[in-house]
Design a protein around this motif. Structure first.
Motif, mmCIF file in Angstrom:
data_model
loop_
_atom_site.group_PDB
_atom_site.id
_atom_site.type_symbol
_atom_site.label_atom_id
_atom_site.label_comp_id
_atom_site.label_asym_id
_atom_site.label_seq_id
_atom_site.Cartn_x
_atom_site.Cartn_y
_atom_site.Cartn_z
ATOM 1 N N LYS A 19 -1.132 5.464 8.942
ATOM 2 C CA LYS A 19 -1.151 4.363 9.923
ATOM 3 C C LYS A 19 -1.745 3.112 9.293
ATOM 4 O O LYS A 19 -1.238 2.008 9.510
ATOM 5 N N ARG A 68 0.806 1.654 6.865
ATOM 6 C CA ARG A 68 1.950 1.024 7.535
ATOM 7 C C ARG A 68 1.637 -0.389 8.027
ATOM 8 O O ARG A 68 2.552 -1.146 8.350
ATOM 9 N N ARG A 69 0.383 -0.765 8.073
ATOM 10 C CA ARG A 69 -0.003 -2.082 8.605
ATOM 11 C C ARG A 69 0.271 -3.237 7.638
ATOM 12 O O ARG A 69 0.260 -4.396 8.049
ATOM 13 N N SER A 110 9.336 4.320 11.325
ATOM 14 C CA SER A 110 9.056 3.145 12.155
ATOM 15 C C SER A 110 9.372 1.822 11.470
ATOM 16 O O SER A 110 9.607 0.823 12.140
ATOM 17 N N ASP A 149 6.992 8.448 18.542
ATOM 18 C CA ASP A 149 5.865 7.522 18.550
ATOM 19 C C ASP A 149 4.839 7.948 17.505
ATOM 20 O O ASP A 149 4.253 9.017 17.600
ATOM 21 N N ASP A 181 2.203 5.969 16.733
ATOM 22 C CA ASP A 181 0.988 5.163 16.928
ATOM 23 C C ASP A 181 -0.083 5.842 17.756
ATOM 24 O O ASP A 181 -0.924 5.187 18.349
ATOM 25 N N TRP A 182 -0.122 7.145 17.790
ATOM 26 C CA TRP A 182 -1.150 7.866 18.511
ATOM 27 C C TRP A 182 -2.386 7.979 17.662
ATOM 28 O O TRP A 182 -2.442 7.814 16.508
#
Length: 107
Positions: A34, A37-38, A67, A104, A106-107
């Motif tokens: 995560k 991915r930013r 994503s 999803d 983004d959890w």
């Protein structure tokens, strides 16, 4: 990036009788992904692992790449799905949820 790769490599060979360890490594790798991915640099680094020698690392990374680069991730997941190994089912359901629009990360 090195920490993500190491964590994904440690997670990939674990079997269903090692769920506690697998879940801990999965959660750690997902958090690292995560963060990667930013940024453009992080996304580019993840894409380099789509051809990793270990199918589980490719599967985990391709799932994380859905994503932002499905054009690169989907063929990797489709190839893993055809392997009929431990990670095939995970690849199958990642693709199903992605195609259904219910995926999803983004959890």
């Amino acid at each position: 990036m090195a920490k993500y790769r190491e964590t994904a490599e440690a997670w990939a060979p674990l079997t269903t009788d090692q769920t506690r360890k697998a879940n801990r490594l999965f959660d750690a790798a997902h958090e690292l992904a995560k963060n990667l991915r930013r940024t453009d640099e992080g996304r580019a680094a993840l894409l380099t692992l789509l051809d990793h020698a270990v199918p589980g690392v490719r599967m985990f990374t391709a799932t994380e790449c859905l994503s932002f680069d499905p054009g690169s991730a989907v063929p990797v997941l489709e190839a893993i799905e055809r392997l009929a190994d431990f990670h095939s089912l995970e690849a199958k359901y990642a693709l199903k949820m992605f195609r259904d629009g219910t995926f999803d990360l983004d959890w």
